[in-house]
Write a protein that holds these residues in place. Structure first.
Motif, PDB file in Angstrom:
ATOM      1  N   GLU A 279       0.830  -1.203   0.000  1.00  0.00           N
ATOM      2  CA  GLU A 279       0.000   0.000   0.000  1.00  0.00           C
ATOM      3  C   GLU A 279       0.868   1.258   0.000  1.00  0.00           C
ATOM      4  OE1 GLU A 279      -2.557  -0.566   3.405  1.00  0.00           O
ATOM      5  OE2 GLU A 279      -4.151  -1.423   2.163  1.00  0.00           O
ATOM      6  N   ASN A 280       1.940   1.247   0.785  1.00  0.00           N
ATOM      7  CA  ASN A 280       2.827   2.406   0.811  1.00  0.00           C
ATOM      8  C   ASN A 280       3.504   2.641  -0.536  1.00  0.00           C
ATOM      9  OD1 ASN A 280       2.280   3.037   3.489  1.00  0.00           O
ATOM     10  ND2 ASN A 280       3.980   1.818   4.269  1.00  0.00           N
ATOM     11  N   LYS A 281       3.806   1.549  -1.248  1.00  0.00           N
ATOM     12  CA  LYS A 281       4.439   1.667  -2.563  1.00  0.00           C
ATOM     13  C   LYS A 281       3.418   2.047  -3.636  1.00  0.00           C
ATOM     14  CE  LYS A 281       5.631  -1.994  -4.881  1.00  0.00           C
ATOM     15  NZ  LYS A 281       6.240  -3.259  -5.271  1.00  0.00           N
ATOM     16  N   ALA A 282       2.254   1.408  -3.615  1.00  0.00           N
ATOM     17  CA  ALA A 282       1.248   1.627  -4.651  1.00  0.00           C
ATOM     18  C   ALA A 282       0.458   2.920  -4.442  1.00  0.00           C
ATOM     19  CB  ALA A 282       0.285   0.436  -4.700  1.00  0.00           C
ATOM     20  N   TYR A 283       0.267   3.304  -3.200  1.00  0.00           N
ATOM     21  CA  TYR A 283      -0.538   4.482  -2.877  1.00  0.00           C
ATOM     22  C   TYR A 283       0.185   5.370  -1.866  1.00  0.00           C
ATOM     23  CZ  TYR A 283      -4.228   1.514  -4.810  1.00  0.00           C
ATOM     24  OH  TYR A 283      -4.980   0.696  -5.606  1.00  0.00           O
ATOM     25  N   PRO A 284       1.297   5.963  -2.261  1.00  0.00           N
ATOM     26  CA  PRO A 284       2.029   6.794  -1.291  1.00  0.00           C
ATOM     27  C   PRO A 284       1.218   8.025  -0.893  1.00  0.00           C
ATOM     28  CG  PRO A 284       2.918   7.098  -3.492  1.00  0.00           C
ATOM     29  CD  PRO A 284       1.895   5.986  -3.576  1.00  0.00           C
ATOM     30  N   ILE A 285       1.353   8.411   0.364  1.00  0.00           N
ATOM     31  CA  ILE A 285       0.710   9.637   0.824  1.00  0.00           C
ATOM     32  C   ILE A 285       1.438  10.799   0.171  1.00  0.00           C
ATOM     33  CG2 ILE A 285       0.314  11.128   2.829  1.00  0.00           C
ATOM     34  CD1 ILE A 285      -0.042   8.639   4.510  1.00  0.00           C
ATOM     35  N   PRO A 286       0.683  11.746  -0.385  1.00  0.00           N
ATOM     36  CA  PRO A 286       1.347  12.882  -1.029  1.00  0.00           C
ATOM     37  C   PRO A 286       2.205  13.674  -0.032  1.00  0.00           C
ATOM     38  CG  PRO A 286      -1.068  12.995  -1.244  1.00  0.00           C
ATOM     39  CD  PRO A 286      -0.750  11.821  -0.407  1.00  0.00           C
ATOM     40  N   GLU A 287       3.290  14.282  -0.527  1.00  0.00           N
ATOM     41  CA  GLU A 287       4.136  15.112   0.332  1.00  0.00           C
ATOM     42  C   GLU A 287       3.421  16.412   0.644  1.00  0.00           C
ATOM     43  OE1 GLU A 287       8.324  15.990  -0.207  1.00  0.00           O
ATOM     44  OE2 GLU A 287       8.446  14.142  -1.372  1.00  0.00           O
ATOM     45  N   ASN A 288       3.470  16.821   1.904  1.00  0.00           N
ATOM     46  CA  ASN A 288       2.842  18.057   2.368  1.00  0.00           C
ATOM     47  C   ASN A 288       1.404  18.210   1.849  1.00  0.00           C
ATOM     48  OD1 ASN A 288       5.276  18.819   3.661  1.00  0.00           O
ATOM     49  ND2 ASN A 288       6.043  19.565   1.702  1.00  0.00           N
ATOM     50  N   PRO A 289       0.570  17.224   2.079  1.00  0.00           N
ATOM     51  CA  PRO A 289      -0.788  17.280   1.520  1.00  0.00           C
ATOM     52  C   PRO A 289      -1.659  18.286   2.279  1.00  0.00           C
ATOM     53  CG  PRO A 289      -0.597  15.429   2.995  1.00  0.00           C
ATOM     54  CD  PRO A 289       0.783  16.050   2.889  1.00  0.00           C
ATOM     55  N   ASP A 290      -2.629  18.826   1.563  1.00  0.00           N
ATOM     56  CA  ASP A 290      -3.654  19.583   2.258  1.00  0.00           C
ATOM     57  C   ASP A 290      -4.716  18.582   2.708  1.00  0.00           C
ATOM     58  OD1 ASP A 290      -5.132  18.977  -0.034  1.00  0.00           O
ATOM     59  OD2 ASP A 290      -5.162  21.019  -0.773  1.00  0.00           O
ATOM     60  N   PHE A 291      -5.644  19.027   3.522  1.00  0.00           N
ATOM     61  CA  PHE A 291      -6.617  18.114   4.107  1.00  0.00           C
ATOM     62  C   PHE A 291      -7.481  17.432   3.045  1.00  0.00           C
ATOM     63  CE2 PHE A 291     -10.322  16.792   6.561  1.00  0.00           C
ATOM     64  CZ  PHE A 291      -9.686  16.154   7.613  1.00  0.00           C
ATOM     65  N   LYS A 292      -7.879  18.191   2.049  1.00  0.00           N
ATOM     66  CA  LYS A 292      -8.688  17.633   0.957  1.00  0.00           C
ATOM     67  C   LYS A 292      -7.935  16.491   0.265  1.00  0.00           C
ATOM     68  CE  LYS A 292     -10.739  18.990  -3.447  1.00  0.00           C
ATOM     69  NZ  LYS A 292     -11.024  20.108  -4.363  1.00  0.00           N
ATOM     70  N   SER A 293      -6.634  16.663   0.063  1.00  0.00           N
ATOM     71  CA  SER A 293      -5.820  15.619  -0.579  1.00  0.00           C
ATOM     72  C   SER A 293      -5.772  14.353   0.265  1.00  0.00           C
ATOM     73  CB  SER A 293      -4.392  16.111  -0.828  1.00  0.00           C
ATOM     74  OG  SER A 293      -4.393  17.169  -1.739  1.00  0.00           O
ATOM     75  N   LEU A 294      -5.737  14.510   1.588  1.00  0.00           N
ATOM     76  CA  LEU A 294      -5.756  13.332   2.461  1.00  0.00           C
ATOM     77  C   LEU A 294      -7.075  12.574   2.334  1.00  0.00           C
ATOM     78  CD1 LEU A 294      -4.032  14.589   5.733  1.00  0.00           C
ATOM     79  CD2 LEU A 294      -3.130  13.001   4.025  1.00  0.00           C
ATOM     80  N   LEU A 295      -8.172  13.302   2.276  1.00  0.00           N
ATOM     81  CA  LEU A 295      -9.471  12.644   2.103  1.00  0.00           C
ATOM     82  C   LEU A 295      -9.542  11.920   0.759  1.00  0.00           C
ATOM     83  CD1 LEU A 295     -11.825  15.416   3.530  1.00  0.00           C
ATOM     84  CD2 LEU A 295     -11.288  13.211   4.591  1.00  0.00           C
ATOM     85  N   GLN A 296      -9.050  12.567  -0.285  1.00  0.00           N
ATOM     86  CA  GLN A 296      -9.044  11.945  -1.607  1.00  0.00           C
ATOM     87  C   GLN A 296      -8.127  10.722  -1.627  1.00  0.00           C
ATOM     88  OE1 GLN A 296      -7.920  15.500  -3.707  1.00  0.00           O
ATOM     89  NE2 GLN A 296     -10.030  15.903  -4.352  1.00  0.00           N
ATOM     90  N   TYR A 297      -7.005  10.820  -0.932  1.00  0.00           N
ATOM     91  CA  TYR A 297      -6.086   9.686  -0.804  1.00  0.00           C
ATOM     92  C   TYR A 297      -6.796   8.497  -0.152  1.00  0.00           C
ATOM     93  CZ  TYR A 297      -2.448   6.846   1.401  1.00  0.00           C
ATOM     94  OH  TYR A 297      -1.686   5.796   1.837  1.00  0.00           O
ATOM     95  N   LEU A 298      -7.523   8.752   0.935  1.00  0.00           N
ATOM     96  CA  LEU A 298      -8.244   7.669   1.607  1.00  0.00           C
ATOM     97  C   LEU A 298      -9.278   7.044   0.681  1.00  0.00           C
ATOM     98  CD1 LEU A 298      -8.777   9.128   5.191  1.00  0.00           C
ATOM     99  CD2 LEU A 298      -7.257   7.261   4.511  1.00  0.00           C
ATOM    100  N   MET A 299     -10.008   7.860  -0.049  1.00  0.00           N
ATOM    101  CA  MET A 299     -11.014   7.307  -0.965  1.00  0.00           C
ATOM    102  C   MET A 299     -10.358   6.471  -2.054  1.00  0.00           C
ATOM    103  SD  MET A 299     -14.071  10.148  -1.280  1.00  0.00           S
ATOM    104  CE  MET A 299     -13.072  11.488  -1.847  1.00  0.00           C
ATOM    105  N   ARG A 300      -9.245   6.950  -2.584  1.00  0.00           N
ATOM    106  CA  ARG A 300      -8.552   6.225  -3.660  1.00  0.00           C
ATOM    107  C   ARG A 300      -7.967   4.908  -3.153  1.00  0.00           C
ATOM    108  NH1 ARG A 300      -5.487  10.069  -4.806  1.00  0.00           N
ATOM    109  NH2 ARG A 300      -3.618   9.412  -3.702  1.00  0.00           N
ATOM    110  N   THR A 301      -7.277   4.935  -2.018  1.00  0.00           N
ATOM    111  CA  THR A 301      -6.599   3.727  -1.542  1.00  0.00           C
ATOM    112  C   THR A 301      -7.563   2.695  -0.991  1.00  0.00           C
ATOM    113  OG1 THR A 301      -6.175   4.691   0.638  1.00  0.00           O
ATOM    114  CG2 THR A 301      -4.442   4.906  -1.021  1.00  0.00           C
TER     115      THR A 301
END
Length: 122
Positions: A47-69
């Motif tokens: 998961e860390n390799k396939a769906y890395p958390i974006p660097e310095n994400p904003d909150f919206k990006s974290l939510l989108q990351y969770l939905m995607r992963t």
């Protein structure tokens, strides 16, 4: 050490984890417990390799990351976070700000680092 190479391997590992969890952690043999540890480490690594958390994400990006992963839509994510779909939608649209309870839920339910969550609010 077990490694996962593709989505099929990931889904197979997740299915095996689910079957072991169905038995119950207190009911696992030492061998099954070791297998669970091996599987969870391999899944986390993939998961860390396939769906890395974006660097310095904003909150919206974290939510989108969770939905995607997690493969969630807004309804599923709002349910996991124990918030209304309207509140989640407003945050994603930038018309509302997250509250402390939402930050706690993201930390608890998805093991997101508290510092990362706070820094994403800039």
């Amino acid at each position: 050490m077990m490694t996962i190479e593709n989505k099929q391997g990931y889904f197979q590992a997740m299915a095996e984890i689910e079957s072991l969890l169905q038995i119950g952690l207190s009911n696992l043999t030492e061998e099954a417990d070791a297998r669970l540890d091996e599987l969870t480490s391999a899944v986390e690594s993939w998961e860390n390799k396939a769906y890395p958390i974006p660097e310095n994400p904003d909150f919206k990006s974290l939510l989108q990351y969770l939905m995607r992963t997690k493969g969630y839509n807004q309804t599923q994510l709002s349910s996991e976070l124990h918030i209304s779909k309207a509140f989640l939608s407003a945050i994603l649209n930038g018309t509302r700000e997250p509250n402390v309870q939402l930050l706690k839920s993201m930390h608890t339910n998805f093991n997101l680092d508290g510092n990362l969550l706070l820094e994403s609010l800039h």
